[in-house]
Design a protein around this motif. Sequence first.
Motif, PDB file in Angstrom:
ATOM      1  N   ILE A   1       2.444   9.049   0.421  1.00 21.72           N
ATOM      2  CA  ILE A   1       1.548  10.041  -0.168  1.00 21.72           C
ATOM      3  C   ILE A   1       2.088  11.466  -0.094  1.00 21.72           C
ATOM      4  O   ILE A   1       1.696  12.308  -0.899  1.00 21.72           O
ATOM      5  CB  ILE A   1       0.137   9.976   0.463  1.00 21.72           C
ATOM      6  CG1 ILE A   1       0.199  10.208   1.970  1.00 21.72           C
ATOM      7  CG2 ILE A   1      -0.539   8.654   0.140  1.00 21.72           C
ATOM      8  CD1 ILE A   1      -1.185  10.287   2.632  1.00 21.72           C
TER       9      ILE A   1
ATOM     10  N   MET B   1      -3.042   4.789  -3.199  1.00 19.70           N
ATOM     11  CA  MET B   1      -3.923   5.592  -2.353  1.00 19.70           C
ATOM     12  C   MET B   1      -4.321   6.880  -3.060  1.00 19.70           C
ATOM     13  O   MET B   1      -3.465   7.622  -3.560  1.00 19.70           O
ATOM     14  CB  MET B   1      -3.216   5.957  -1.040  1.00 19.70           C
ATOM     15  CG  MET B   1      -2.959   4.789  -0.130  1.00 19.70           C
ATOM     16  SD  MET B   1      -4.462   4.039   0.535  1.00 19.70           S
ATOM     17  CE  MET B   1      -4.998   5.286   1.693  1.00 19.70           C
TER      18      MET B   1
ATOM     19  N   PRO C   1      -7.884   7.463   2.250  1.00 15.93           N
ATOM     20  CA  PRO C   1      -7.836   7.532   3.720  1.00 15.93           C
ATOM     21  C   PRO C   1      -9.197   7.552   4.402  1.00 15.93           C
ATOM     22  O   PRO C   1      -9.307   7.237   5.576  1.00 15.93           O
ATOM     23  CB  PRO C   1      -7.078   8.835   3.980  1.00 15.93           C
ATOM     24  CG  PRO C   1      -6.280   9.071   2.748  1.00 15.93           C
ATOM     25  CD  PRO C   1      -7.137   8.558   1.623  1.00 15.93           C
TER      26      PRO C   1
ATOM     27  N   HIS D   1      -0.717  12.929  -4.786  1.00 20.49           N
ATOM     28  CA  HIS D   1      -0.205  11.563  -4.962  1.00 20.49           C
ATOM     29  C   HIS D   1      -0.987  10.867  -6.082  1.00 20.49           C
ATOM     30  O   HIS D   1      -0.411  10.454  -7.083  1.00 20.49           O
ATOM     31  CB  HIS D   1      -0.332  10.784  -3.663  1.00 20.49           C
ATOM     32  CG  HIS D   1       0.225   9.391  -3.718  1.00 20.49           C
ATOM     33  ND1 HIS D   1       1.579   9.136  -3.802  1.00 20.49           N
ATOM     34  CD2 HIS D   1      -0.390   8.180  -3.702  1.00 20.49           C
ATOM     35  CE1 HIS D   1       1.777   7.827  -3.842  1.00 20.49           C
ATOM     36  NE2 HIS D   1       0.597   7.223  -3.783  1.00 20.49           N
TER      37      HIS D   1
ATOM     38  N   ASN E   1       0.845  -1.178   0.000  1.00 20.94           N
ATOM     39  CA  ASN E   1       0.000   0.000   0.000  1.00 20.94           C
ATOM     40  C   ASN E   1       0.894   1.246   0.000  1.00 20.94           C
ATOM     41  O   ASN E   1       1.884   1.295   0.710  1.00 20.94           O
ATOM     42  CB  ASN E   1      -0.889  -0.029   1.253  1.00 20.94           C
ATOM     43  CG  ASN E   1      -1.847   1.131   1.313  1.00 20.94           C
ATOM     44  OD1 ASN E   1      -1.450   2.265   1.474  1.00 20.94           O
ATOM     45  ND2 ASN E   1      -3.127   0.837   1.222  1.00 20.94           N
ATOM     46  N   THR E   2       0.521   2.256  -0.784  1.00 22.30           N
ATOM     47  CA  THR E   2       1.384   3.450  -0.909  1.00 22.30           C
ATOM     48  C   THR E   2       1.077   4.543   0.105  1.00 22.30           C
ATOM     49  O   THR E   2       1.550   5.670  -0.027  1.00 22.30           O
ATOM     50  CB  THR E   2       1.300   4.049  -2.329  1.00 22.30           C
ATOM     51  OG1 THR E   2      -0.030   4.508  -2.600  1.00 22.30           O
ATOM     52  CG2 THR E   2       1.728   3.030  -3.374  1.00 22.30           C
ATOM     53  N   TYR E   3       0.302   4.225   1.133  1.00 24.15           N
ATOM     54  CA  TYR E   3      -0.012   5.235   2.158  1.00 24.15           C
ATOM     55  C   TYR E   3       1.241   5.906   2.735  1.00 24.15           C
ATOM     56  O   TYR E   3       1.262   7.129   2.918  1.00 24.15           O
ATOM     57  CB  TYR E   3      -0.814   4.575   3.279  1.00 24.15           C
ATOM     58  CG  TYR E   3      -1.762   5.506   4.025  1.00 24.15           C
ATOM     59  CD1 TYR E   3      -1.668   6.884   3.919  1.00 24.15           C
ATOM     60  CD2 TYR E   3      -2.766   4.981   4.844  1.00 24.15           C
ATOM     61  CE1 TYR E   3      -2.535   7.716   4.601  1.00 24.15           C
ATOM     62  CE2 TYR E   3      -3.640   5.814   5.531  1.00 24.15           C
ATOM     63  CZ  TYR E   3      -3.519   7.176   5.409  1.00 24.15           C
ATOM     64  OH  TYR E   3      -4.382   7.998   6.085  1.00 24.15           O
TER      65      TYR E   3
ATOM     66  N   GLY F   1      -2.527   2.221  10.004  1.00 26.57           N
ATOM     67  CA  GLY F   1      -2.635   2.066   8.560  1.00 26.57           C
ATOM     68  C   GLY F   1      -1.463   2.587   7.776  1.00 26.57           C
ATOM     69  O   GLY F   1      -1.352   2.338   6.592  1.00 26.57           O
ATOM     70  N   VAL F   2      -0.534   3.328   8.423  1.00 25.37           N
ATOM     71  CA  VAL F   2       0.567   3.909   7.680  1.00 25.37           C
ATOM     72  C   VAL F   2       1.463   2.848   7.085  1.00 25.37           C
ATOM     73  O   VAL F   2       2.096   3.057   6.070  1.00 25.37           O
ATOM     74  CB  VAL F   2       1.386   4.858   8.584  1.00 25.37           C
ATOM     75  CG1 VAL F   2       2.734   5.184   7.971  1.00 25.37           C
ATOM     76  CG2 VAL F   2       0.613   6.139   8.822  1.00 25.37           C
TER      77      VAL F   2
ATOM     78  N   ASN G   1      -7.332   2.803  -3.060  1.00 23.27           N
ATOM     79  CA  ASN G   1      -7.866   3.025  -1.728  1.00 23.27           C
ATOM     80  C   ASN G   1      -7.856   4.517  -1.440  1.00 23.27           C
ATOM     81  O   ASN G   1      -7.364   5.318  -2.246  1.00 23.27           O
ATOM     82  CB  ASN G   1      -7.005   2.259  -0.709  1.00 23.27           C
ATOM     83  CG  ASN G   1      -7.701   2.053   0.622  1.00 23.27           C
ATOM     84  OD1 ASN G   1      -8.770   2.584   0.878  1.00 23.27           O
ATOM     85  ND2 ASN G   1      -7.073   1.280   1.495  1.00 23.27           N
TER      86      ASN G   1
ATOM     87  N   PHE H   1      -5.008  10.492  -2.949  1.00 21.46           N
ATOM     88  CA  PHE H   1      -4.663  11.591  -2.050  1.00 21.46           C
ATOM     89  C   PHE H   1      -4.151  12.734  -2.918  1.00 21.46           C
ATOM     90  O   PHE H   1      -3.381  12.502  -3.853  1.00 21.46           O
ATOM     91  CB  PHE H   1      -3.578  11.171  -1.047  1.00 21.46           C
ATOM     92  CG  PHE H   1      -3.462  12.083   0.145  1.00 21.46           C
ATOM     93  CD1 PHE H   1      -4.284  11.896   1.247  1.00 21.46           C
ATOM     94  CD2 PHE H   1      -2.569  13.139   0.159  1.00 21.46           C
ATOM     95  CE1 PHE H   1      -4.208  12.741   2.347  1.00 21.46           C
ATOM     96  CE2 PHE H   1      -2.481  13.989   1.243  1.00 21.46           C
ATOM     97  CZ  PHE H   1      -3.305  13.794   2.344  1.00 21.46           C
TER      98      PHE H   1
END
Length: 261
Positions: free
Chosen positions: A16, A39, A74, A44, A11-13, A224-225, A72, A41
């Motif tokens: 971002i 993600m 946030p 991003h 996941n690219t959280y 979630g980070v 996805n 955002f």
Amino acid sequence: MKNPAASFGVNTYPYIFDGSAADTVAPLADQGYGGVELMFFPGHLWPAELDASGLRSLRDLCEQRLRLVAVNMPNVDMNIAAAAAEMRSYTLDLLTKFVRCAGELGAGGIIVGPGKANPLFPMPRDRMISYFYRALDALAPLAGQIGTRLFIENMPFAFLPNAESLMKAVDGYGDDSIRVIYDVANAHFIGEAPTDGLRRVRDRLSLVHFFRYHPAELQARSPGVRRCPAGGHCIGHERDRNHRAADAGSHFAQAGFRHRR
């Protein structure tokens, strides 16, 4: 020997604030991962910031370097089950753009939160369910038309935080195309045993998130980070550091899932 990371996605959280999704895909592919969850955002990955050429370029990059498992968001500034019709309309408008973008990118699915209740004085559940279903009335047919799927996630701050309530609501809607993504860390956060949750959602399960942390860190770090999604199985990930997947595999085994080669 095959690189174990090739079976998992990232996941690219965590990235971002560092650059665009396109800037992130290649370095993750270089680490040997087999998939990515991008993600939405601003700055991003954001529909208003990408024209047709930009979307095509990002899709080509993912197809060549790193499979796009899902997209996805946030879910902080959005609420499809809000009391105010204006907030629901705003959220649905954004989600519609996200779903269209997911289709343009060739994503396997788009993760959607069921909506948030006021923890001090929540609305009646039946009313929130009706708002959730209204959103699905618009989003599910659109997702099918453009070749992607909706993945509904268990979220601690949502009004359907656990596997049982989530599955009852999704099953009650009656659309077999709507799938579930189960977040193990979210389950732990509310005290749900991941093995029990995985068993409950297995009939609709399409994606799993894992997030490795020490409980003492939870207050100091954003949940979630360091999540890491993949189709069916997943490994915990944080910047420049990989974790063993043994704990993840044990959860699946205890829930009755079997490894497929």
